[in-house]
Design a protein around this motif. Structure first.
Motif, PDB file in Angstrom:
ATOM      1  N   GLY A  63       0.808  -1.208   0.000  1.00 33.61           N
ATOM      2  CA  GLY A  63       0.000   0.000   0.000  1.00 33.61           C
ATOM      3  C   GLY A  63       0.840   1.256   0.000  1.00 33.61           C
ATOM      4  N   LEU A  64       0.164   2.377  -0.182  1.00 34.99           N
ATOM      5  CA  LEU A  64       0.809   3.691  -0.222  1.00 34.99           C
ATOM      6  C   LEU A  64       0.112   4.631   0.762  1.00 34.99           C
ATOM      7  CD1 LEU A  64       0.875   4.145  -4.111  1.00 34.99           C
ATOM      8  CD2 LEU A  64       2.772   3.348  -2.692  1.00 34.99           C
ATOM      9  N   VAL A  65       0.893   5.569   1.282  1.00 34.04           N
ATOM     10  CA  VAL A  65       0.345   6.666   2.075  1.00 34.04           C
ATOM     11  C   VAL A  65       0.836   7.954   1.422  1.00 34.04           C
ATOM     12  CG1 VAL A  65       0.248   7.790   4.320  1.00 34.04           C
ATOM     13  CG2 VAL A  65       0.378   5.293   4.197  1.00 34.04           C
ATOM     14  N   LEU A  66      -0.064   8.856   1.135  1.00 34.15           N
ATOM     15  CA  LEU A  66       0.272  10.123   0.480  1.00 34.15           C
ATOM     16  C   LEU A  66       0.275  11.233   1.525  1.00 34.15           C
ATOM     17  CD1 LEU A  66       0.801  11.238  -2.408  1.00 34.15           C
ATOM     18  CD2 LEU A  66      -1.633  11.765  -2.514  1.00 34.15           C
ATOM     19  N   THR A  67       1.407  11.915   1.678  1.00 32.53           N
ATOM     20  CA  THR A  67       1.527  12.954   2.697  1.00 32.53           C
ATOM     21  C   THR A  67       1.616  14.346   2.070  1.00 32.53           C
ATOM     22  OG1 THR A  67       3.951  12.777   2.719  1.00 32.53           O
ATOM     23  CG2 THR A  67       2.732  11.406   4.290  1.00 32.53           C
ATOM     24  N   ILE A 104      -4.094   2.952  -2.146  1.00 30.85           N
ATOM     25  CA  ILE A 104      -3.694   4.095  -1.330  1.00 30.85           C
ATOM     26  C   ILE A 104      -4.459   3.964  -0.019  1.00 30.85           C
ATOM     27  CG2 ILE A 104      -3.603   6.610  -1.164  1.00 30.85           C
ATOM     28  CD1 ILE A 104      -3.921   6.435  -4.366  1.00 30.85           C
ATOM     29  N   ARG A 105      -3.727   3.807   1.068  1.00 27.26           N
ATOM     30  CA  ARG A 105      -4.369   3.524   2.356  1.00 27.26           C
ATOM     31  C   ARG A 105      -4.832   4.791   3.079  1.00 27.26           C
ATOM     32  NH1 ARG A 105      -5.262  -1.950   2.003  1.00 27.26           N
ATOM     33  NH2 ARG A 105      -3.347  -3.071   1.543  1.00 27.26           N
ATOM     34  N   TYR A 106      -3.927   5.781   3.176  1.00 22.85           N
ATOM     35  CA  TYR A 106      -4.229   6.994   3.937  1.00 22.85           C
ATOM     36  C   TYR A 106      -3.625   8.200   3.234  1.00 22.85           C
ATOM     37  CZ  TYR A 106      -5.608   4.045   7.886  1.00 22.85           C
ATOM     38  OH  TYR A 106      -6.246   3.132   8.692  1.00 22.85           O
ATOM     39  N   ASP A 122     -10.119   8.273   0.325  1.00 21.16           N
ATOM     40  CA  ASP A 122     -11.441   8.191  -0.292  1.00 21.16           C
ATOM     41  C   ASP A 122     -11.295   8.671  -1.737  1.00 21.16           C
ATOM     42  OD1 ASP A 122     -14.024   9.331  -1.287  1.00 21.16           O
ATOM     43  OD2 ASP A 122     -14.761   8.656   0.672  1.00 21.16           O
ATOM     44  N   VAL A 123     -11.455   7.757  -2.679  1.00 21.33           N
ATOM     45  CA  VAL A 123     -11.165   8.087  -4.080  1.00 21.33           C
ATOM     46  C   VAL A 123     -12.083   9.189  -4.609  1.00 21.33           C
ATOM     47  CG1 VAL A 123     -12.637   6.268  -5.077  1.00 21.33           C
ATOM     48  CG2 VAL A 123     -10.645   7.117  -6.352  1.00 21.33           C
ATOM     49  N   GLU A 147     -13.609  11.619  -2.895  1.00 20.35           N
ATOM     50  CA  GLU A 147     -13.232  12.880  -2.247  1.00 20.35           C
ATOM     51  C   GLU A 147     -11.921  13.410  -2.832  1.00 20.35           C
ATOM     52  OE1 GLU A 147     -11.595  13.631   2.107  1.00 20.35           O
ATOM     53  OE2 GLU A 147     -13.711  13.069   2.156  1.00 20.35           O
ATOM     54  N   PHE A 148     -10.951  12.497  -3.039  1.00 22.48           N
ATOM     55  CA  PHE A 148      -9.650  12.882  -3.589  1.00 22.48           C
ATOM     56  C   PHE A 148      -9.803  13.422  -5.011  1.00 22.48           C
ATOM     57  CE2 PHE A 148      -5.785  11.877  -5.996  1.00 22.48           C
ATOM     58  CZ  PHE A 148      -4.825  12.517  -5.231  1.00 22.48           C
ATOM     59  N   THR A 149     -10.601  12.740  -5.822  1.00 24.65           N
ATOM     60  CA  THR A 149     -10.800  13.160  -7.214  1.00 24.65           C
ATOM     61  C   THR A 149     -11.477  14.527  -7.286  1.00 24.65           C
ATOM     62  OG1 THR A 149     -11.014  10.842  -7.844  1.00 24.65           O
ATOM     63  CG2 THR A 149     -11.768  12.469  -9.442  1.00 24.65           C
ATOM     64  N   ALA A 150     -12.473  14.726  -6.430  1.00 24.47           N
ATOM     65  CA  ALA A 150     -13.170  16.020  -6.389  1.00 24.47           C
ATOM     66  C   ALA A 150     -12.204  17.140  -6.015  1.00 24.47           C
ATOM     67  CB  ALA A 150     -14.323  15.961  -5.409  1.00 24.47           C
ATOM     68  N   ALA A 151     -11.342  16.878  -5.023  1.00 24.40           N
ATOM     69  CA  ALA A 151     -10.375  17.880  -4.586  1.00 24.40           C
ATOM     70  C   ALA A 151      -9.336  18.146  -5.674  1.00 24.40           C
ATOM     71  CB  ALA A 151      -9.683  17.419  -3.304  1.00 24.40           C
ATOM     72  N   LEU A 152      -8.956  17.100  -6.381  1.00 21.30           N
ATOM     73  CA  LEU A 152      -7.952  17.214  -7.450  1.00 21.30           C
ATOM     74  C   LEU A 152      -8.447  18.150  -8.550  1.00 21.30           C
ATOM     75  CD1 LEU A 152      -5.186  15.999  -8.353  1.00 21.30           C
ATOM     76  CD2 LEU A 152      -6.486  14.259  -9.569  1.00 21.30           C
ATOM     77  N   PHE A 153      -9.682  17.969  -8.950  1.00 26.93           N
ATOM     78  CA  PHE A 153     -10.216  18.809 -10.030  1.00 26.93           C
ATOM     79  C   PHE A 153     -10.621  20.185  -9.527  1.00 26.93           C
ATOM     80  CE2 PHE A 153     -10.584  14.587 -11.969  1.00 26.93           C
ATOM     81  CZ  PHE A 153      -9.965  14.857 -13.184  1.00 26.93           C
TER      82      PHE A 153
END
Length: 200
Positions: free
Chosen positions: A146-150, A172-174, A188-189, A191-197
């Motif tokens: 897994g991965l953790v993105l900081t 991606i864990r956290y 949360d994919v 939530e992450f995608t919404a924030a990315l765009f």
């Protein structure tokens, strides 16, 4: 095991994870196996206090694999649910440093069958294409789970994760969104995608 290059936030992430699991009622043991930096051992001890969990500490310059081995045995004796192991930051391009991680992996397997059960790579969200090289080297050497993105608290979008996810199929864990003890969230994919765009 938490692995990654220097400065990505491994120790901080582990401290937040310890707090997260403690809040859920689990019994975790935090292991300061980054014996390369005395400051990392002290940092892990501080996070252990914040999170309310016990910390097993190595000595500066000591054998990190031996610290991890002793910690797993201590965790078994104390009936812990999780052992969270910090490791020294290392350049993924330096073979001898990667061999030290592989040694720790082997030693953990002798301490407890199938250990380590998870090996997570911590990636700095501000990292560009070099992030792919990091994932490739660590994954080939250790078999990441897994991965953790900081460092997603700034202007970084962490878009590199899309490429990493496509190429390596690693979950991606956290994500880390700040320096506070509660600033680690399950990924949360949507939530992450919404924030990315939203930041685009």
């Amino acid at each position: 095991m938490m692995v990654g290059v220097n400065g990505v936030g491994k120790t901080t992430t582990l401290g937040k994870l310890a707090h997260h699991f403690h809040q859920q009622g689990g019994k975790s043991l935090l292991v300061a196996a980054d014996t390369f930096r005395a400051a990392a051992i002290e940092q892990a001890a501080i996070w252990g206090e914040r999170a309310g969990v016990d910390v097993i500490k190595g000595q500066p310059g000591g054998d990190a694999a031996a610290v991890a081995f002793d910690a797993v045995q201590a965790a078994s004796a104390r009936h812990m649910d999780r052992v969270l192991i910090d490791t020294a930051g290392r350049l993924h391009t330096k073979a001898p440093l990667m061999e030290e991680l592989k040694k720790m992996q082997r030693v953990l397997g002798r301490a407890l069958p199938d250990a380590p059960h998870d090996i997570w790579l911590v990636l700095d969200a501000t990292t560009g294409q070099n992030g792919i090289a990091q994932v490739r080297q660590f994954h080939e050497s250790l078999g990441l789970t897994g991965l953790v993105l900081t460092k997603l608290d700034g202007t970084s979008k962490g878009g590199i994760v899309i490429n990493v996810a496509q190429e390596f199929q690693l979950p991606i864990r956290y994500i880390g969104v700040g320096e506070g003890v509660d600033d680690l969230r399950p990924f949360d994919v949507a939530e992450f995608t919404a924030a990315l765009f939203d930041k685009a």
